[in-house]
Design a protein around this motif. Structure first.
Motif, short mmCIF file in Angstrom:
data_model
loop_
_atom_site.label_atom_id
_atom_site.label_comp_id
_atom_site.label_asym_id
_atom_site.label_seq_id
_atom_site.Cartn_x
_atom_site.Cartn_y
_atom_site.Cartn_z
N VAL A 1 29.19 -122.95 -15.84
CA VAL A 1 29.58 -123.07 -17.25
C VAL A 1 28.42 -122.72 -18.19
O VAL A 1 28.59 -121.92 -19.12
CB VAL A 1 30.13 -124.48 -17.55
N ALA A 2 27.25 -123.31 -17.92
CA ALA A 2 26.10 -123.06 -18.80
C ALA A 2 25.75 -121.57 -18.82
O ALA A 2 25.42 -121.01 -19.86
CB ALA A 2 24.90 -123.87 -18.32
N PHE A 3 25.87 -120.92 -17.68
CA PHE A 3 25.54 -119.49 -17.59
C PHE A 3 26.53 -118.65 -18.39
O PHE A 3 26.16 -117.68 -19.04
CB PHE A 3 25.51 -119.04 -16.12
N ILE A 4 27.79 -119.03 -18.30
CA ILE A 4 28.81 -118.29 -19.06
C ILE A 4 28.54 -118.46 -20.55
O ILE A 4 28.59 -117.48 -21.32
CB ILE A 4 30.22 -118.82 -18.69
N GLN A 5 28.24 -119.70 -20.98
CA GLN A 5 28.02 -119.93 -22.41
C GLN A 5 26.80 -119.16 -22.91
O GLN A 5 26.77 -118.66 -24.03
CB GLN A 5 27.84 -121.44 -22.66
N THR B 1 42.39 -124.61 -10.05
CA THR B 1 42.18 -125.52 -11.18
C THR B 1 41.31 -124.84 -12.24
O THR B 1 40.31 -124.20 -11.92
CB THR B 1 41.45 -126.80 -10.70
N VAL B 2 41.72 -124.99 -13.50
CA VAL B 2 40.91 -124.44 -14.58
C VAL B 2 39.74 -125.38 -14.84
O VAL B 2 39.91 -126.56 -15.12
CB VAL B 2 41.74 -124.26 -15.86
N ILE B 3 38.53 -124.83 -14.70
CA ILE B 3 37.32 -125.63 -14.83
C ILE B 3 36.85 -125.64 -16.28
O ILE B 3 36.36 -126.63 -16.79
CB ILE B 3 36.19 -125.00 -13.98
N TYR B 4 37.08 -124.51 -16.94
CA TYR B 4 36.52 -124.35 -18.28
C TYR B 4 37.29 -123.26 -18.99
O TYR B 4 37.73 -122.29 -18.39
CB TYR B 4 35.04 -123.93 -18.15
#
Lengths: 666, 666
Positions: free
Chosen positions: A496-500, A661-664
């Motif tokens: 998640v942090a990498f995507i953001q 499952t949707v994580i983010y």
């Protein structure tokens, strides 16, 4: 016999010109003579002469409708107010579609437009359904019958006149025409049961090499399975020729010469594979030279340089290199044009498209390079990604969607450049391919397979450039989906942090595929006693690494840092593989003693596995692609497909409790 | 048995939906099971399961180069200034490309990068050509040999490690994959000699009709040559199925039922051709209904309306109409999707292109119409020209470049409208086609044939709309070339005045093709004693005319005017044919007694010829096309080709003394 270490390096266009001129000069590039085949066996064959109709079709005036044949002057004056009666049997004769028009008759009135009347009887409407059959079975000769019409017939109405389809003497198909199903029909309709078609060009393929063995042989080290001749035979068949594959000839000049002489008698073109290079056991050039003439040895292309263009007893004889990609490319360049010429037809240039190349490709000046690439359509842009460039990597051809050519004078192509792709798959197939770039996981291969099984229209193509590379590809619009397992050490959270950070402006959906175990792979029985990263500092342990940007590389570096190990002290740290299977393969084959990879790869190659971490492997995708039918089908497989879940579990080392499952979602 | 005159007319999309739902519901649209075939026989077959590699390729570390295998630590320290010597046989072992790397060795040094030294001998440069062989034959065991290197080897350099191409357990091809030549190679390399492929779908085709005869039969009036089943068989083959053609069944309900029962046992899909309409001898619907179920009878398409979709004993059974174009279209619409589904693959949608339609096409509302068209590329514009619309005109399919569909609710398409063409030929072929629109002459057919023979890449397509129509087509940019023979009565000159009037702004080249004789065609022996146009006023003489705008029509009208004959007094004046052969055919078959046409057409059909005029037949072409390669090739044939001149002379009635001469150029 001398060992020629250095070949010529004639530029491709010059080599092709020289070759085609030689063929022209020797008169062997003219179409082959004709042979007679049955028309019903002629599908796909090439006509050896124009075919003109022997008879007309139809060859008699025939009815185009079900109804009654009449003489049109006898229908004059018929109208709604003054219906006209024509006696059945004399003035009106029943005809079905295709029936001949009786002599003296010259028009047909459709059954829908008549009413059948019997004298002394109440009218029966033919439209009621059973009148005509009833009439046919119950009428006696005494009882007169009539048709009643309310409009006159025009001359020859509803009549297929002689030659309506084909007039005798008319051209049905020209010379040099590839016969299609409809042509077969027209040839038969035009009175032909046989047709002259070109003899299929016979291409004799001679596999050579003492180390070469037939597929299915009991294999020992040093054996090479002979499959090139089968690839070339398949190509010959696709191009309309007739492949003849000779038995394997060992590396022996005299035996090779005997085989070549036999081959030039048996075929129109002879192809020797391989022995075309300049090694100590490469006899092809010598054999051709002793029997005839070597026109050219060595062309400035890569792969495919050591090709030999030769001539023996009036026939073209080629030496084709042994590496499968080289064989494929040189065979296509130098043999295909001739096969088509011998048939008298043009070969269809491959479809091309313009694409943007996703990474830089360096190339050696002096050789025209043929780079295999994958192509995907992401948004409105075709993206070309180069794949393995080894001449020995047949799978690079199996996986390729096309080629790009890098000109001889070029040193390469920069990332983002527009390139011209010669396609091996149809544009349509390419547009129906989901491009997945990023981290590799064995479950992706299974996903690709199940997707194709459920939805044959769609494909999933994955390129393995590591998790970071995948997110960068999404950012650049080069992929639909990225597989990623990037651990953020601060939060302990994956991805998640990498995507953001990397994709701040994009709407991204992150969906879990699997949780999986990472561990050190070692040979069965763990002969070197490796139990953790601390063992990598040992002098007798060689490690195999993953490339920078791979999630597994990050994991490796995290462990080394935590243990205070300097990478310089790890032997093999600089040897990078791009996939888990690459790591497993290096361990299995002794190239390295250990490497970090997932359990599935250990299982696949029967290695032992020392678990070190469990991690989350997700798929990231821009939300703009979610409406795309192929993406919807892919997500349906991930979320709902029982068989997919089952085969992933069979791989081992996976936890699928959050699959789909949707994580983010931002 | 009832005669159903009226069929249903279910809209096409509804019919297709109903049909595919039925197939789905009955479970027959799933891929067929697999069968085992040899890999070398599997070209074009469809995989029935994913294939994973049984062995790696290579399955041992092998040399990627000709050279010497070494242990890389032993090469450390080598440099130009401090060359290092490795003893051949102990530290350096000669290897050729593909040879296994000996145990304990882990790098290869290329032969180009070593020098061979003998102790007690002066150095021999391996590059001199024969050193190595000399060494191999002359060295004795006593004499030590070395290689000298000037750079260290890196680990595993020039080594193809195990699995470099294929790693055992790796996916080679997925399920539902059409096997290509390269796949055959990869399957063999991966250790497979057999592969599971889908059984080919068997399509049983049952030709029916008492009037139907086998091709090659002695023909009598009323016979219809059976060729539809051969067209359909060819299509099945092209789509990957296995056609099974039954013997001809006469029009007899019980025999037809017997044959259908036999067919459903023998195949996956059964196709009855024809008897699908509602005539008195159309038994197909009744037979299917008595044995099973008629799902639908009659679809709102033209041609092809009387199609039957049925079901017998768990198998799809279709009744396909008898007219060849109807058969082709309905078979493609309703059978092709199923053949692909049974193989587990998607059929490739035909390529399409956008074209401008050159003439108006009227259409009957209520039926979706499939119009066959020719397509040409003139300048930058694709031009679509509709061709014959008769369902019985197979040649319309043979000649077609594609289809356009006119929707059911439409009354037609106006000239100049953009249409979507479903292609039957490749775009490339279309772009290599010279579009010739205008007057017809038999020499044009010969020209087309010789052009194709000399230059297989190019085609000449001609549409016959008369001389005026041709010049108008040039004006509109719809043709490259127009054949024309328009006599200007004022000047007595052909064509030039018309070009100046119709194409004042275009640069035109006018080139002579032939001079030819026009005359009245009559049956052999001239039974009606026709000797000139004055005979056309006789009551017992029926004339056949050419269409308005044809040069021959102008000639006719000129003669009638000169003789003071009122066209209303000429019987048949209103019946128009579009070609000389059409006129000849009408005379031969008794549709008319006489008509004006060229000698070649009389010769072709063995008619008598009453000469009335000699005229000049020219080709007009805009000069902008003269640089076009295909036009240059065409002009080369006209000017220089001996064979072309010879076969034109053989036709008779031609003077070729000015063939290729430029008549006019502005």
């Amino acid at each position: 016999m001398s060992r020629d270490i250095y070949l010529e390096s004639t530029p491709l266009d010059e080599a092709l010109r020289k070759w085609l001129e030689k063929l022209e000069f020797e008169g062997v590039s003219k179409p082959l003579p004709g042979e007679t085949v049955r028309v019903i066996d002629s599908l796909g064959r090439v006509t050896a002469g124009a075919v003109i109709a022997k008879i007309s079709s139809p060859f008699y005036h025939s009815s185009a409708m079900d109804g009654y044949a009449v003489k049109f002057p006898e229908t004059f004056g018929a109208s709604e107010r003054t219906p006209k009666r024509l006696s059945i049997g004399a003035q009106a004769l029943p005809v079905d579609t295709g029936d001949p028009i009786p002599d003296g008759f010259n028009a047909v009135i459709m059954i829908e437009d008549v009413q059948i009347r019997k004298s002394q009887q109440s009218p029966v409407d033919s439209r009621s359904g059973d009148s005509q059959d009833a009439a046919q079975t119950t009428s006696s000769m005494q009882e007169a019958e009539y048709i009643e019409i309310i409009a006159p017939a025009t001359p020859w109405q509803h009549v297929r006149v002689i030659g309506e389809d084909i007039v005798a003497t008319e051209l049905i198909v020209p010379e040099n025409h590839v016969i299609r199903p409809v042509d077969i029909g027209a040839l038969l309709a035009g009175g032909h049961t046989e047709v002259q078609v070109r003899v299929r060009p016979r291409i004799v393929i001679v596999p050579t090499g003492t180390e070469i063995v037939e597929p299915g042989s009991h294999l020992k080290k040093g054996d090479i399975i002979e499959y090139n001749s089968r690839i070339l035979s398949g190509l010959v068949t696709e191009w309309g020729g007739d492949p003849v594959r000779f038995g394997i000839v060992p590396d022996n000049l005299e035996e090779l010469k005997k085989s070549i002489l036999h081959a030039v008698d048996a075929g129109d073109i002879v192809v020797i594979n391989a022995g075309s290079s300049a090694g100590s056991e490469d006899y092809t050039a010598a054999a051709i030279r002793e029997l005839g003439e070597v026109i050219l040895h060595g062309v400035g292309i890569k792969p495919g340089k050591p090709v030999i263009l030769g001539w023996v007893r009036g026939k073209p004889v080629l030496g084709i290199p042994g590496y499968p990609v080289s064989a494929y490319i040189t065979f296509t360049l130098f043999v295909r044009p001739l096969i088509y010429k011998l048939q008298g037809i043009e070969f269809k240039e491959p479809d091309t498209l313009k694409a943007m190349i996703s990474r830089q490709v360096a190339s050696t000046p002096g050789q025209e390079e043929f780079v295999r690439i994958k192509v995907g359509k992401v948004g409105d842009q075709y993206i070309a990604t180069p794949i393995s460039r080894g001449a020995g990597v047949l799978m690079s051809l199996v996986r390729a969607d096309g080629f790009i050519r890098i000109p001889a004078m070029s040193e390469g192509i920069g990332s983002g450049t527009e390139v011209q792709v010669e396609l091996l798959r149809s544009k349509n197939d390419i547009e129906n391919t989901i491009v997945c770039i990023g981290s590799h996981d064995n479950a992706l291969d299974l996903l690709a397979n199940i997707l194709k099984k459920r939805y044959p229209k769609f494909s999933l193509s994955s390129a393995h450039v590591g998790s970071m590379g995948g997110l960068v590809a999404l950012k650049r619009g080069e992929a639909h989906i990225a597989g990623t397992h990037l651990l953020d050490e601060e939060t302990g959270e994956y991805n998640v942090a990498f995507i953001q950070r990397l994709l701040p402006d994009r709407k991204i959906l992150l969906m879990n595929l699997v949780y999986r175990e990472q561990g050190l792979l070692v040979l069965k029985g763990n002969p070197k006693n490796i139990w953790g990263f601390q063992d990598l500092t040992r002098n007798d342990v060689i490690f195999v690494n993953r490339q920078a940007g791979a999630g597994t590389r990050l994991l490796t570096d995290k462990f080394l840092r935590e243990l205070g190990i300097n990478p310089n002290g790890v032997k093999g740290y600089e040897r990078e593989e791009y996939t888990h299977m690459g790591v497993a393969s290096a361990v299995l084959t002794g190239v390295a003693d250990t490497g970090l990879a997932i359990l599935a790869s250990a299982r696949a190659l029967n290695l032992d596995f020392i678990p070190v971490a469990k991690e989350r492997y997700d798929l990231a995708m821009p939300q703009e692609y979610l409406d795309n039918e192929m993406i919807r089908c892919l997500l349906a497989v991930i979320r709902e497909d029982r068989e997919f879940k089952e085969i992933v579990m069979e791989l081992g080392g996976y936890d699928i409790s959050d699959m789909g499952t949707v994580i983010y979602k931002n």
